[in-house]
Scaffold this motif. Structure first.
Motif, PDB file in Angstrom:
ATOM      1  N   SER A 261      46.104  25.820  44.862  1.00 37.98           N
ATOM      2  CA  SER A 261      46.836  25.135  43.777  1.00 37.98           C
ATOM      3  C   SER A 261      46.560  26.015  42.617  1.00 37.98           C
ATOM      4  N   TRP A 262      47.548  26.241  41.492  1.00 36.50           N
ATOM      5  CA  TRP A 262      47.203  27.003  40.328  1.00 36.50           C
ATOM      6  C   TRP A 262      48.169  26.736  39.348  1.00 36.50           C
ATOM      7  N   ARG A 263      48.083  26.909  38.122  1.00 34.88           N
ATOM      8  CA  ARG A 263      48.917  26.609  36.942  1.00 34.88           C
ATOM      9  C   ARG A 263      49.225  28.007  36.568  1.00 34.88           C
TER      10      ARG A 263
ATOM     11  N   GLN B 279      51.343  21.467  38.337  1.00 32.72           N
ATOM     12  CA  GLN B 279      50.627  22.726  38.982  1.00 32.72           C
ATOM     13  C   GLN B 279      51.424  23.114  40.183  1.00 32.72           C
ATOM     14  N   HIS B 280      51.232  24.314  40.668  1.00 35.65           N
ATOM     15  CA  HIS B 280      51.917  25.054  41.948  1.00 35.65           C
ATOM     16  C   HIS B 280      50.974  24.713  42.919  1.00 35.65           C
ATOM     17  N   VAL B 281      51.607  24.469  44.231  1.00 32.69           N
ATOM     18  CA  VAL B 281      50.564  24.234  45.330  1.00 32.69           C
ATOM     19  C   VAL B 281      51.469  24.927  46.574  1.00 32.69           C
ATOM     20  N   ASP B 282      50.305  25.546  47.284  1.00 37.40           N
ATOM     21  CA  ASP B 282      50.887  26.182  48.536  1.00 37.40           C
ATOM     22  C   ASP B 282      50.229  25.308  49.562  1.00 37.40           C
TER      23      ASP B 282
ATOM     24  N   ARG C 239      51.326  33.181  43.844  1.00 39.46           N
ATOM     25  CA  ARG C 239      50.072  32.977  43.237  1.00 39.46           C
ATOM     26  C   ARG C 239      49.415  34.041  42.666  1.00 39.46           C
ATOM     27  N   PRO C 240      48.952  33.849  41.558  1.00 38.48           N
ATOM     28  CA  PRO C 240      48.404  35.290  40.697  1.00 38.48           C
ATOM     29  C   PRO C 240      47.254  35.835  41.266  1.00 38.48           C
TER      30      PRO C 240
ATOM     31  N   GLY D 262      49.610  33.699  48.759  1.00 35.28           N
ATOM     32  CA  GLY D 262      50.329  32.466  48.587  1.00 35.28           C
ATOM     33  C   GLY D 262      51.363  32.047  47.733  1.00 35.28           C
ATOM     34  N   ARG D 263      52.344  31.083  48.111  1.00 31.93           N
ATOM     35  CA  ARG D 263      53.454  30.970  47.230  1.00 31.93           C
ATOM     36  C   ARG D 263      53.885  29.406  47.124  1.00 31.93           C
TER      37      ARG D 263
END
Length: 62
Positions: free
Chosen positions: A59-61, A41-44, A25-26, A30-31
């Motif tokens: 969550s992130w893009r 999107q990415h989700v932890d 996660r930027p 979190g990963r």
């Protein structure tokens, strides 16, 4: 102090072996715990939950 590149590569390899995308996660902790090669999107699903009843955390893009 940043982690040595070999530590990051070992972490990514271990996360992928466990079946996770494992993108970091930027914004910090979190990963991504979705499967490798996922769309969207990415989700932890473990870190960043506000209550025990939440089904996902950060969550992130990328």
């Amino acid at each position: 102090m940043s982690k040595p590149k070999t530590d990051e590569q070992a972490s990514l390899a271990a996360g992928r072996a466990a079946g996770y995308c494992w993108a970091q996660r930027p914004a910090g902790r979190g990963r991504c715990t979705r499967r490798p090669g996922h769309d969207g999107q990415h989700v932890d699903y473990y870190n960043g939950r506000m209550s025990p009843a939440d089904t996902a955390g950060y969550s992130w893009r990328q």
